[in-house]
Enzyme design. Sequence first.
Site, PDB file in Angstrom:
ATOM      1  N   ASP A   1      -8.025  -5.587   0.126  1.00 14.78           N
ATOM      2  CA  ASP A   1      -8.472  -6.095  -0.936  1.00 14.78           C
ATOM      3  C   ASP A   1      -7.911  -7.753  -0.864  1.00 14.78           C
ATOM      4  O   ASP A   1      -8.480  -8.518  -1.536  1.00 14.78           O
ATOM      5  CB  ASP A   1      -7.809  -5.453  -2.505  1.00 14.78           C
ATOM      6  CG  ASP A   1      -8.635  -4.284  -2.641  1.00 14.78           C
ATOM      7  OD1 ASP A   1      -9.626  -4.090  -2.380  1.00 14.78           O
ATOM      8  OD2 ASP A   1      -7.738  -3.479  -3.059  1.00 14.78           O
TER       9      ASP A   1
ATOM     10  N   HIS B   1       0.816  -1.091   0.053  1.00 10.20           N
ATOM     11  CA  HIS B   1       0.243  -0.012   0.082  1.00 10.20           C
ATOM     12  C   HIS B   1       0.939   1.340  -0.122  1.00 10.20           C
ATOM     13  O   HIS B   1       1.879   1.319   0.501  1.00 10.20           O
ATOM     14  CB  HIS B   1      -0.861  -0.011   1.338  1.00 10.20           C
ATOM     15  CG  HIS B   1      -2.027   0.911   1.061  1.00 10.20           C
ATOM     16  ND1 HIS B   1      -2.029   2.279   1.468  1.00 10.20           N
ATOM     17  CD2 HIS B   1      -3.349   0.650   0.810  1.00 10.20           C
ATOM     18  CE1 HIS B   1      -3.038   2.798   1.210  1.00 10.20           C
ATOM     19  NE2 HIS B   1      -3.912   2.004   0.842  1.00 10.20           N
TER      20      HIS B   1
HETATM   21  N1  ACO Z   1       4.259  -7.397  -4.734  1.00 12.01           N
HETATM   22  C1  ACO Z   1       5.759  -7.369  -4.744  1.00 12.01           C
HETATM   23  N2  ACO Z   1       6.068  -6.186  -4.683  1.00 12.01           N
HETATM   24  C2  ACO Z   1       5.564  -5.118  -4.420  1.00 12.01           C
HETATM   25  C3  ACO Z   1       4.172  -5.184  -4.237  1.00 12.01           C
HETATM   26  C4  ACO Z   1       3.484  -6.288  -4.438  1.00 12.01           C
HETATM   27  N3  ACO Z   1       2.192  -6.611  -4.134  1.00 12.01           N
HETATM   28  N4  ACO Z   1       3.991  -3.961  -3.900  1.00 12.01           N
HETATM   29  C5  ACO Z   1       5.081  -3.151  -3.845  1.00 12.01           C
HETATM   30  N5  ACO Z   1       5.925  -3.884  -4.216  1.00 12.01           N
HETATM   31  C6  ACO Z   1       7.473  -3.584  -4.156  1.00 12.01           C
HETATM   32  C7  ACO Z   1       7.585  -2.923  -5.337  1.00 12.01           C
HETATM   33  O1  ACO Z   1       8.281  -3.971  -6.391  1.00 12.01           O
HETATM   34  C8  ACO Z   1       8.870  -1.851  -5.325  1.00 12.01           C
HETATM   35  O2  ACO Z   1      10.120  -2.541  -4.996  1.00 12.01           O
HETATM   36  P1  ACO Z   1      11.544  -1.950  -5.207  1.00 12.01           P
HETATM   37  O3  ACO Z   1      11.664  -0.840  -4.174  1.00 12.01           O
HETATM   38  O4  ACO Z   1      12.606  -2.923  -4.882  1.00 12.01           O
HETATM   39  O5  ACO Z   1      11.419  -1.631  -6.808  1.00 12.01           O
HETATM   40  C9  ACO Z   1       8.525  -1.532  -3.616  1.00 12.01           C
HETATM   41  O6  ACO Z   1       7.871  -2.660  -3.100  1.00 12.01           O
HETATM   42  C10 ACO Z   1       7.600  -0.026  -3.717  1.00 12.01           C
HETATM   43  O7  ACO Z   1       6.508  -0.226  -4.617  1.00 12.01           O
HETATM   44  P2  ACO Z   1       5.892   0.924  -5.199  1.00 12.01           P
HETATM   45  O8  ACO Z   1       5.129   0.366  -6.428  1.00 12.01           O
HETATM   46  O9  ACO Z   1       7.006   1.904  -5.265  1.00 12.01           O
HETATM   47  O10 ACO Z   1       4.580   1.380  -4.260  1.00 12.01           O
HETATM   48  P3  ACO Z   1       3.508   2.204  -4.318  1.00 12.01           P
HETATM   49  O11 ACO Z   1       3.216   2.763  -3.013  1.00 12.01           O
HETATM   50  O12 ACO Z   1       3.882   3.035  -5.613  1.00 12.01           O
HETATM   51  O13 ACO Z   1       2.612   1.171  -4.837  1.00 12.01           O
HETATM   52  C11 ACO Z   1       0.600  -0.424  -4.708  1.00 12.01           C
HETATM   53  C12 ACO Z   1       1.272   0.707  -3.702  1.00 12.01           C
HETATM   54  C13 ACO Z   1       0.172  -0.148  -6.138  1.00 12.01           C
HETATM   55  C14 ACO Z   1      -0.681  -0.762  -3.885  1.00 12.01           C
HETATM   56  C15 ACO Z   1       1.561  -1.665  -4.817  1.00 12.01           C
HETATM   57  O14 ACO Z   1       1.800  -2.066  -3.248  1.00 12.01           O
HETATM   58  C16 ACO Z   1       0.800  -2.701  -5.654  1.00 12.01           C
HETATM   59  O15 ACO Z   1       1.124  -2.704  -6.805  1.00 12.01           O
HETATM   60  N6  ACO Z   1      -0.029  -3.654  -4.868  1.00 12.01           N
HETATM   61  C17 ACO Z   1      -0.396  -4.848  -5.432  1.00 12.01           C
HETATM   62  C18 ACO Z   1      -1.958  -4.217  -6.049  1.00 12.01           C
HETATM   63  C19 ACO Z   1      -2.973  -4.025  -4.720  1.00 12.01           C
HETATM   64  O16 ACO Z   1      -3.212  -5.210  -3.877  1.00 12.01           O
HETATM   65  N7  ACO Z   1      -3.521  -2.761  -4.808  1.00 12.01           N
HETATM   66  C20 ACO Z   1      -4.588  -2.285  -3.911  1.00 12.01           C
HETATM   67  C21 ACO Z   1      -4.095  -1.582  -2.975  1.00 12.01           C
HETATM   68  S1  ACO Z   1      -5.267  -0.969  -2.006  1.00 12.01           S
HETATM   69  C22 ACO Z   1      -6.365  -0.068  -2.711  1.00 12.01           C
HETATM   70  O17 ACO Z   1      -6.279   0.614  -3.661  1.00 12.01           O
HETATM   71  C23 ACO Z   1      -7.736   0.105  -1.823  1.00 12.01           C
END
Ligand code: ACO
Length: 427
Positions: A361, A304
């Site tokens: 989720d 998140h």
């Molecule tokens: N699985 C694996 N790695 C992940 C995940 C994940 N679900 N989420 C983040 N990471 C990693 C990224 O690869 C990144 O790694 P790095 O720093 O080594 O490159 C690091 O964690 C940071 O990730 P970002 O994408 O920069 O984080 P951001 O805050 O932009 O993204 C998000 C948040 C979009 C929710 C992300 O965690 C994700 O894609 N999760 C999966 C989708 C999901 O469950 N979305 C629902 C969110 S809740 C909602 O909207 C109600």
Amino acid sequence: MSESAKIIIDGKTYEFPVITGSEGEKGIDISELRKQTGYITLDPGYGNTGCCKSSITFVDGEKGILRYRGIPIEQLAEHSTFVETAYILIHGSLPNEKELTNIRVMLNDNSLIHEDMQIFFQNFPRSSSPMGILSAMVNTLRSFYPELMDSEEDIELTFLRLLSKARTMAAMSYKISKGHKVVYPRPDYTYCANFLNMMFDSPVKPYIIDEDLVEALNTFWILHADHEQNCSTAAVKVVGSGKVNIYASISAGIAALWGQLHGGANQAVIMMLSDILKNGGSVDQVISRAKDRNDAFRLMGFGHRVYKTYDPRAKIMKSTCDRLLSKFNIDDPLVDIAKKLEEVALKDAYFIDHNLYPNIDFYSGIVLRVLGIPTNMFTVMFAIGRLPGWIAQWKESIDDPDWKISRPRQIYTGPNENNYIPILKRK
Ligand code: ACO
């Protein structure tokens, strides 16, 4: 003396005010930055950028705290209903009995959809995504119910129309997608019971209301009701800032929510769990794909932007899920996979180092499955739940005397000035 922050550019010091929120969080007010320095800030994804002051929802992502108008989400989930929570978000305080009755009466009185709107529903291709339909139809509401904004009563009516009719439209689109007769709302049912009845009642199989399912739906919608400046809320506010009508703004929010990194994740989680089941049930491959930097795959329902600990909503959702599964004696193999996945991920160094925990989720799809909601309607369920938050945030922004049209800037990196060349002279 009020606090300030100093920025030094080319040896010159500039001072900007620091704004402190009621929970102690701090922000540097850089609204005069460009005027004074000629510089702008660059913050892709807006992770460090505040767009407003807001008194609606407080989130502490480090401690896992979520409060609506100061009330902890845990208390609302235990004691409130979705309708009361909507009132709290939109009006800012708990309703008294008269106010709560009034909102219930208005939700009932405004629950029907203009009969002519059914023609639109009938003509979407059967394979259409219910999110696309909902977004389009909420926008269409403007043609049938002109936005009334001249008095407090008018504004309340517009908001309640949205809350009530979006729910009716969601159920209606499901019935029509199945080729079944539309079920009308009933005055003797509550908001949540009515939705379940409109979804599942049929002339050949009357739907029996189960209070535990109604309670679970109340919880689901309370947990989704607001989450401050997230992607879809930002979309509602950006679109609304151009002074467009509220239906168009909310329609934009629904479109933003559709994406699988946002509201679409609840559907993506179930698809991911089903794939794991199809491939033999082992979670190892999914865990290693999520950790592989060369693979775009992400563990759905994990991570998140704000929460760097367990999402407080996910905890409540998980216990709602457990309660339902035990009450109905359901043995869902997807639940076993979800629990295994969570157990493995929470012990894995990658997920620990990246502060990746289950978000709302992760378990919400399982709860929706028990309610009987088809997977392609999951994000629509999220959208109905988020309506009070969108409405409250939209209202707060249009009432804000400092509110301006949203217009971010950019750092241009394209070609410098060059000349147009007539086509015959081009190489
Ligand atoms: N699985 C694996 N790695 C992940 C995940 C994940 N679900 N989420 C983040 N990471 C990693 C990224 O690869 C990144 O790694 P790095 O720093 O080594 O490159 C690091 O964690 C940071 O990730 P970002 O994408 O920069 O984080 P951001 O805050 O932009 O993204 C998000 C948040 C979009 C929710 C992300 O965690 C994700 O894609 N999760 C999966 C989708 C999901 O469950 N979305 C629902 C969110 S809740 C909602 O909207 C109600």
